[in-house]
Motif scaffolding. Structure first.
Motif, mmCIF file in Angstrom:
data_model
loop_
_atom_site.group_PDB
_atom_site.id
_atom_site.type_symbol
_atom_site.label_atom_id
_atom_site.label_comp_id
_atom_site.label_asym_id
_atom_site.label_seq_id
_atom_site.Cartn_x
_atom_site.Cartn_y
_atom_site.Cartn_z
ATOM 1 N N TYR A 186 0.797 -1.222 0.000
ATOM 2 C CA TYR A 186 0.000 0.000 0.000
ATOM 3 C C TYR A 186 0.831 1.273 0.000
ATOM 4 O O TYR A 186 0.356 2.312 -0.426
ATOM 5 N N THR A 187 2.044 1.214 0.510
ATOM 6 C CA THR A 187 2.830 2.445 0.666
ATOM 7 C C THR A 187 3.926 2.637 -0.372
ATOM 8 O O THR A 187 4.231 3.763 -0.726
ATOM 9 N N GLN B 15 -6.824 0.740 -3.363
ATOM 10 C CA GLN B 15 -6.077 1.881 -3.906
ATOM 11 C C GLN B 15 -6.396 3.145 -3.114
ATOM 12 O O GLN B 15 -5.514 3.947 -2.835
ATOM 13 N N ALA B 16 -7.673 3.306 -2.721
ATOM 14 C CA ALA B 16 -8.052 4.461 -1.903
ATOM 15 C C ALA B 16 -7.325 4.418 -0.557
ATOM 16 O O ALA B 16 -6.829 5.441 -0.076
ATOM 17 N N GLN C 60 -8.926 13.416 6.817
ATOM 18 C CA GLN C 60 -8.698 12.002 7.136
ATOM 19 C C GLN C 60 -8.778 11.821 8.643
ATOM 20 O O GLN C 60 -8.693 12.780 9.404
ATOM 21 N N THR D 63 3.106 -6.392 -5.758
ATOM 22 C CA THR D 63 1.979 -5.983 -6.597
ATOM 23 C C THR D 63 1.686 -6.999 -7.692
ATOM 24 O O THR D 63 1.295 -6.644 -8.796
ATOM 25 N N HIS E 140 -11.993 2.888 5.128
ATOM 26 C CA HIS E 140 -11.097 4.004 5.450
ATOM 27 C C HIS E 140 -10.567 3.803 6.864
ATOM 28 O O HIS E 140 -11.135 3.063 7.655
ATOM 29 N N ILE F 112 -0.332 6.819 2.044
ATOM 30 C CA ILE F 112 0.766 7.610 1.473
ATOM 31 C C ILE F 112 0.664 9.064 1.916
ATOM 32 O O ILE F 112 1.677 9.703 2.217
ATOM 33 N N ARG F 113 -0.564 9.599 1.999
ATOM 34 C CA ARG F 113 -0.727 10.982 2.481
ATOM 35 C C ARG F 113 -0.274 11.098 3.930
ATOM 36 O O ARG F 113 0.373 12.084 4.301
ATOM 37 N N SER G 96 -4.479 2.902 0.015
ATOM 38 C CA SER G 96 -3.078 3.168 -0.311
ATOM 39 C C SER G 96 -2.828 4.672 -0.396
ATOM 40 O O SER G 96 -1.870 5.193 0.182
ATOM 41 N N ASN G 97 -3.698 5.379 -1.099
ATOM 42 C CA ASN G 97 -3.554 6.836 -1.230
ATOM 43 C C ASN G 97 -3.614 7.513 0.131
ATOM 44 O O ASN G 97 -2.848 8.435 0.418
ATOM 45 N N GLU G 98 -4.525 7.035 0.978
ATOM 46 C CA GLU G 98 -4.662 7.583 2.324
ATOM 47 C C GLU G 98 -3.373 7.361 3.128
ATOM 48 O O GLU G 98 -2.856 8.282 3.760
#
Length: 94
Positions: A12-13, A27-28, A51, A18, A72, A34-35, A30-32
């Motif tokens: 995820y990071t 993917q959502a 978040q 993969t 989430h 990474i932020r 993962s994006n969270e």
């Protein structure tokens, strides 16, 4: 059921492991993640507007932490974790 495992967050990071692509909810997440990591690297504070709050860890029964989960991430407390994961088994005498 998918359980946590060592280095399970790398998919995820940083995109390791993969072989099977992330689906849309993954993917959502993962994006969270990474932020959060990016905010921490940039400012030393993982807070991201919009978040779940990533609280400072405090050990003990009032402890709170951020739990990365679908759909989430959420802030959890120690009693929730202990109850959900049946940690009382480790306190039982042999």
């Amino acid at each position: 059921m998918v359980l946590a495992y060592h280095a399970g967050d790398l998919k995820y990071t940083v995109g390791f492991d993969t072989v099977v692509p992330l689906n849309a909810p993954q993917q959502a997440l993962s994006n969270e993640m990474i932020r959060y990591w990016g905010a921490f690297a940039h400012r030393g504070d993982p807070t991201v507007h919009g978040q779940a709050r990533w609280p400072r860890f405090k050990p003990g029964p009032s402890g709170r932490w951020l739990s990365f989960e679908l759909p989430h991430s959420v802030t959890r407390t120690e009693p929730q974790f202990s109850d959900e994961h049946h940690c009382d088994v480790w306190n039982a005498a042999p």
